[in-house]
Design an enzyme around this catalytic site. Structure first.
Site, PDB file in Angstrom:
ATOM      1  N   GLY A 105      23.420   4.487  81.413  1.00  0.00           N
ATOM      2  CA  GLY A 105      23.507   5.844  80.958  1.00  0.00           C
ATOM      3  C   GLY A 105      24.431   6.757  79.210  1.00  0.00           C
ATOM      4  CD  GLU A 106      26.872   9.633  75.639  1.00  0.00           C
ATOM      5  OE1 GLU A 106      26.138   8.564  74.978  1.00  0.00           O
ATOM      6  OE2 GLU A 106      28.458   9.615  75.204  1.00  0.00           O
ATOM      7  CB  SER A 127      29.262   3.058  74.658  1.00  0.00           C
ATOM      8  OG  SER A 127      28.863   3.030  75.362  1.00  0.00           O
ATOM      9  CB  CYS A 132      18.104   5.846  72.574  1.00  0.00           C
ATOM     10  SG  CYS A 132      19.379   7.335  72.713  1.00  0.00           S
ATOM     11  CB  SER A 166      24.722   4.199  69.666  1.00  0.00           C
ATOM     12  OG  SER A 166      25.402   3.171  71.148  1.00  0.00           O
ATOM     13  CG  LEU A 167      25.291   5.828  63.041  1.00  0.00           C
ATOM     14  CD1 LEU A 167      26.188   7.253  63.003  1.00  0.00           C
ATOM     15  CD2 LEU A 167      26.134   5.339  61.637  1.00  0.00           C
ATOM     16  CG  HIS A 168      22.040   2.831  67.270  1.00  0.00           C
ATOM     17  ND1 HIS A 168      22.191   1.820  66.686  1.00  0.00           N
ATOM     18  CD2 HIS A 168      21.019   3.680  68.097  1.00  0.00           C
ATOM     19  CE1 HIS A 168      21.907   1.419  68.291  1.00  0.00           C
ATOM     20  NE2 HIS A 168      22.034   2.747  69.153  1.00  0.00           N
ATOM     21  CB  CYS A 203      28.042  -4.346  80.440  1.00  0.00           C
ATOM     22  SG  CYS A 203      27.096  -3.190  79.632  1.00  0.00           S
ATOM     23  CB  CYS A 241      22.495  -3.238  74.170  1.00  0.00           C
ATOM     24  SG  CYS A 241      22.753  -1.577  73.291  1.00  0.00           S
ATOM     25  CB  CYS A 279      20.049   6.977  80.199  1.00  0.00           C
ATOM     26  SG  CYS A 279      21.175   7.877  78.973  1.00  0.00           S
ATOM     27  CD  GLU A 313      19.409  -3.615  85.355  1.00  0.00           C
ATOM     28  OE1 GLU A 313      18.717  -4.270  85.539  1.00  0.00           O
ATOM     29  OE2 GLU A 313      18.818  -2.923  84.027  1.00  0.00           O
ATOM     30  CB  CYS A 370      17.539   2.326  74.974  1.00  0.00           C
ATOM     31  SG  CYS A 370      17.614   2.291  76.010  1.00  0.00           S
ATOM     32  CG  ASN A 390      18.496  -6.730  73.390  1.00  0.00           C
ATOM     33  OD1 ASN A 390      18.911  -7.650  72.613  1.00  0.00           O
ATOM     34  ND2 ASN A 390      19.586  -5.974  73.290  1.00  0.00           N
TER      35      ASN A 390
HETATM   36  S1  SF4 Z   1      20.520   4.113  73.771  1.00  0.00           S
HETATM   37 FE1  SF4 Z   1      22.627   4.609  75.203  1.00  0.00          FE
HETATM   38  S2  SF4 Z   1      22.012   6.426  75.606  1.00  0.00           S
HETATM   39 FE2  SF4 Z   1      19.832   5.991  74.463  1.00  0.00          FE
HETATM   40  S3  SF4 Z   1      18.539   6.466  76.113  1.00  0.00           S
HETATM   41 FE3  SF4 Z   1      19.777   4.171  75.673  1.00  0.00          FE
HETATM   42  S4  SF4 Z   1      21.705   4.280  77.091  1.00  0.00           S
HETATM   43 FE4  SF4 Z   1      20.729   6.536  77.198  1.00  0.00          FE
END
Ligand code: SF4
Length: 381
Positions: A187-188, A221, A136, A244-246, A125, A363, A132, A112, A139, A320
């Site tokens: 994805g990363e 990112s 995480c 992406s620290l979180h 984006c 996101c 991925c 997407e 996500c 989200n």
């Molecule tokens: S937040 Fe980013 S790196 Fe983490 S699983 Fe989702 S897409 Fe992958």
């Protein structure tokens, strides 16, 4: 919200093995394209002509390439511009200013992209992988696992395709020219390093070699792949790094961002500061606000101490909701207190708008799950 179903998913795609797509003009730099065209028995300058159609005019229909001899148009376009992305579905919200596109790749994988129009700019984006592998837990994409890396051209083609949508005037209240690209889709990006860097080079090269975007308008990112961050710093590119620290502490970050078990908060921040020092670019620290998980005042204070005096900006992201998730967004008063504490520590902080939330285009929601027939197949390995 409007729903614009374009093509339903090919049922034959089910069970296909993931595989890389055919070569495409956007996989190669201009000299590579010239070599390929010469191998095809055409004069080298044809590479520039086709590149100009694709990147400069956003044209991919051979019928419209009238400066090419009629006899070779189809063949050249077929060799240099094979179809990589087949639109499956397009959704629009925010009065047409946000549009999410779901694509089927040649092997049936789904990815997407999101097009976002603002009064002063148009941003896409884009995805760098189908699925991925970073897992995480909050996500949607991470829950589906990794199918495969995208090719350079599959990455670039998302931006070129949506640049064409923007140029058609489809994004209300925005300029027609695509100006910004963020690698924040599925994805990363740094796990598909060489193809992502090649894609950046195509996006910033002036037409006809590329799309001619400003490096400063590109954001990559990462969850914090430290060696790749250091390598990116050495590429002589001045793109923005979004980390992406979180969580500011290893105990929680080990859980929220599992790659932290390999590279700890201190290591990843060191790499980010080195990136900022080398490129002169402020690092964007992404922090999803998750209710009762990472939104405590003491974590705001700890984050403030880690970032004070650094070339950094914090982007707080209201989480989200994803289907079946146990995570929830922080309440607004908690979010405001978090912002206040960071700012008191002297850290530049904003709360990201939640564009695309209605269409799962925000996101952490890009799971590519489902098609117009209600098929819930996700991009799984
Ligand atoms: S937040 Fe980013 S790196 Fe983490 S699983 Fe989702 S897409 Fe992958």
């Amino acid at each position: 919200m409007t729903s614009l179903p374009l093509i339903s998913v090919d049922p034959d795609a089910r069970g296909r093995r993931p595989s890389m797509p055919p070569h495409h003009l956007a996989d190669l730099d201009l000299s590579g394209r010239q070599a390929l065209v010469t191998e095809l028995g055409e004069p080298a300058f044809r590479a520039k002509q086709v590149s100009n159609h694709y990147f400069g005019r956003l044209v991919r229909d051979p019928e419209r390439m009238t400066d090419l001899p009629a006899a070779t148009r189809e063949r050249l376009a077929g060799e240099l511009l094979p179809t990589l992305l087949t639109p499956v579905r397009e959704l629009a919200c925010d009065d047409g200013a946000t549009r999410k596109a779901l694509w089927r790749l040649h092997d049936g994988s789904l990815v997407e992209s999101v097009l976002m129009g603002y009064p002063d700019r148009v941003t896409v984006c884009i995805s760098s992988q189908a699925g991925c592998g970073m897992a995480c837990p909050f996500c949607a994409t991470g829950q589906a696992g990794l199918t495969r890396n995208l090719s350079t051209a599959e990455i670039v083609d998302q931006a070129v395709y949506l640049a064409g949508v923007a140029a058609s005037g489809a994004v209300s209240g925005s300029p027609p020219r695509l100006s910004h690209v963020v690698f924040m889709g599925m994805g990363e990006p740094l796990a598909n390093y060489s193809r992502v860097v090649a894609a950046i080079r195509r996006l910033v090269a002036p037409a006809p070699e590329g799309l001619g975007l400003s490096q400063r308008h590109i954001t990559v990112s990462t969850v914090g792949l430290v060696p790749a961050i250091r390598r990116l710093a050495s590429e002589d590119l001045s793109v923005t790094l979004a980390l992406s620290l979180h969580a500011p502490d290893d105990e929680l970050r080990d859980e929220l961002v599992p790659v932290n078990q390999r590279w700890k908060v201190s290591e990843v921040l060191d790499a980010a500061w080195d990136y900022a020092a080398t490129t002169g670019r402020r690092v964007s620290i992404e922090y999803a606000m998750i209710k009762d998980v990472n939104d405590q005042p003491w974590r705001a204070d700890l984050l403030g101490r880690l970032l004070a005096g650094k070339l950094a900006h914090v982007n707080l992201i209201p989480l989200n909701p994803t289907p079946g998730s146990r995570w929830d967004a922080s309440p607004k008063p908690v979010e405001r207190e978090f912002v206040r504490r960071l700012r008191d520590a002297g850290v530049s902080t904003t709360v990201r708008d939640t564009r695309g939330r209605e269409i799962d285009g925000a996101c952490g929601q890009l799971a590519a799950a489902g098609d117009t027939d209600g098929d819930s197949r996700a991009a799984t390995a």
